[in-house]
Design a protein around this motif. Structure first.
Motif, PDB file in Angstrom:
ATOM      1  N   ALA A 143       0.828  -1.202   0.000  1.00 17.17           N
ATOM      2  CA  ALA A 143       0.000   0.000   0.000  1.00 17.17           C
ATOM      3  C   ALA A 143       0.865   1.255   0.000  1.00 17.17           C
ATOM      4  CB  ALA A 143      -0.931   0.001   1.208  1.00 17.17           C
ATOM      5  N   GLU A 144       1.917   1.249   0.822  1.00 17.98           N
ATOM      6  CA  GLU A 144       2.799   2.411   0.890  1.00 17.98           C
ATOM      7  C   GLU A 144       3.567   2.608  -0.417  1.00 17.98           C
ATOM      8  OE1 GLU A 144       2.729   4.658   3.261  1.00 17.98           O
ATOM      9  OE2 GLU A 144       1.089   3.412   4.034  1.00 17.98           O
ATOM     10  N   ALA A 145       3.971   1.497  -1.036  1.00 14.76           N
ATOM     11  CA  ALA A 145       4.695   1.591  -2.305  1.00 14.76           C
ATOM     12  C   ALA A 145       3.801   2.173  -3.398  1.00 14.76           C
ATOM     13  CB  ALA A 145       5.217   0.219  -2.710  1.00 14.76           C
ATOM     14  N   VAL A 146       2.542   1.745  -3.427  1.00 13.14           N
ATOM     15  CA  VAL A 146       1.586   2.280  -4.401  1.00 13.14           C
ATOM     16  C   VAL A 146       1.317   3.751  -4.116  1.00 13.14           C
ATOM     17  CG1 VAL A 146      -0.825   2.162  -5.159  1.00 13.14           C
ATOM     18  CG2 VAL A 146       0.520   0.060  -4.936  1.00 13.14           C
ATOM     19  N   ARG A 147       1.124   4.083  -2.853  1.00 14.61           N
ATOM     20  CA  ARG A 147       0.829   5.468  -2.469  1.00 14.61           C
ATOM     21  C   ARG A 147       1.971   6.411  -2.865  1.00 14.61           C
ATOM     22  NH1 ARG A 147      -0.416   4.455   2.340  1.00 14.61           N
ATOM     23  NH2 ARG A 147      -2.658   4.380   2.023  1.00 14.61           N
ATOM     24  N   SER A 148       3.191   5.931  -2.765  1.00 19.36           N
ATOM     25  CA  SER A 148       4.340   6.787  -3.079  1.00 19.36           C
ATOM     26  C   SER A 148       4.411   7.156  -4.553  1.00 19.36           C
ATOM     27  CB  SER A 148       5.645   6.088  -2.666  1.00 19.36           C
ATOM     28  OG  SER A 148       5.928   4.987  -3.524  1.00 19.36           O
ATOM     29  N   LEU A 149       3.744   6.388  -5.411  1.00 15.13           N
ATOM     30  CA  LEU A 149       3.772   6.643  -6.856  1.00 15.13           C
ATOM     31  C   LEU A 149       2.476   7.239  -7.382  1.00 15.13           C
ATOM     32  CD1 LEU A 149       5.411   3.256  -7.927  1.00 15.13           C
ATOM     33  CD2 LEU A 149       6.490   5.507  -8.098  1.00 15.13           C
ATOM     34  N   ALA A 150       1.395   7.097  -6.620  1.00 16.09           N
ATOM     35  CA  ALA A 150       0.058   7.382  -7.145  1.00 16.09           C
ATOM     36  C   ALA A 150      -0.163   8.835  -7.531  1.00 16.09           C
ATOM     37  CB  ALA A 150      -0.997   6.942  -6.131  1.00 16.09           C
ATOM     38  N   SER A 151       0.487   9.765  -6.863  1.00 16.19           N
ATOM     39  CA  SER A 151       0.260  11.165  -7.209  1.00 16.19           C
ATOM     40  C   SER A 151       0.849  11.512  -8.580  1.00 16.19           C
ATOM     41  CB  SER A 151       0.851  12.083  -6.133  1.00 16.19           C
ATOM     42  OG  SER A 151       2.261  11.953  -6.088  1.00 16.19           O
ATOM     43  N   ARG A 152       1.840  10.724  -9.017  1.00 16.14           N
ATOM     44  CA  ARG A 152       2.517  11.005 -10.293  1.00 16.14           C
ATOM     45  C   ARG A 152       2.121  10.060 -11.411  1.00 16.14           C
ATOM     46  NH1 ARG A 152       7.642   9.551  -9.227  1.00 16.14           N
ATOM     47  NH2 ARG A 152       7.117   8.800  -7.141  1.00 16.14           N
ATOM     48  N   HIS A 153       1.485   8.945 -11.051  1.00 16.61           N
ATOM     49  CA  HIS A 153       1.137   7.929 -12.053  1.00 16.61           C
ATOM     50  C   HIS A 153      -0.268   7.398 -11.777  1.00 16.61           C
ATOM     51  CE1 HIS A 153       5.346   7.693 -13.406  1.00 16.61           C
ATOM     52  NE2 HIS A 153       5.657   7.772 -12.128  1.00 16.61           N
TER      53      HIS A 153
END
Length: 213
Positions: A143-153
């Motif tokens: 979840a944290e790994a996805v969250r770290s990218l979600a704002s840009r992708h």
């Protein structure tokens, strides 16, 4: 209530379409949509996307609390990670589609941008596709790994797992997921052939023309 029922029917219709065309199998894959009151509908755990019951979809309130329906998908945290970073997201589709998952297993892809720009529509619907490192199912680190990218992708590929794609509507999330799968299929078909991909200049032109991020 009318709008909520329409969304329930739309989730089931899209799920059945994805299943019937072999983009998901068994009880894999999950779909969510944002409701008019700021909550969410999600497909339940251990449910086939090909045989969803509109009345049994999992309902969350605007605070992310489960309030009605069957128990939600065990991967609901993936969806909330996307919504939390993308206020424009109206839907999220997560599949274990064959060709995208196959690409996610390859050892020599670029983790910053997994697939080359093979077509204009891939650039327009998907754009840059990062690879999220492998985590065991249910691991909150995912979840944290996805969250770290979600704002840009709005689209990403989970290693040894499959794609997660957000869209402003369920139709847009669906179309982007399908474009990703078809591009992954093309990529695998062309492995032993020289490829003529879009040039950086052609990609930049598409981004300008269509106001892509």
């Amino acid at each position: 209530m009318h709008d909520l029922n329409r969304l329930r029917d739309e989730v089931c219709r899209v799920g059945q379409s994805l299943f019937q065309r072999g983009l998901t199998s068994g009880s894999t894959g999950n779909i969510s949509v944002r409701t008019p009151d700021g909550g969410w509908l999600m497909t339940p755990t251990n449910a086939s996307l090909g045989n969803l019951d509109p009345s049994r979809l999992s309902l969350f309130d605007a605070e992310g609390r489960f309030v009605d329906g069957d128990a939600p998908t065990k991967e609901s945290f993936l969806h909330f990670s996307m919504y939390g970073e993308r206020p424009d997201a109206g839907a999220v589709v997560h599949l274990h589609s064959t060709h995208s998952t196959a690409v996610s297993i390859m050892a020599d892809v670029d983790p910053e941008d997994v697939l080359p720009a093979l077509t204009a529509y891939y650039v327009m619907r998907v754009g840059r596709l990062p690879l999220v490192p492998y985590y065991a199912p249910g691991d909150q680190a995912l979840a944290e790994a996805v969250r770290s990218l979600a704002s840009r992708h709005h689209a990403m590929l989970l290693a040894n797992h499959g794609p997660v794609v957000a869209g402003t509507s369920l139709a847009n999330a669906q179309y982007a997921t399908e474009e990703l799968e078809e591009t992954a299929k093309l990529f695998l078909m062309l492995q032993n052939h020289a490829k003529r991909v879009l040039t950086p200049e052609q990609v930049a032109d598409l981004r300008r023309r269509f106001a892509l991020p």
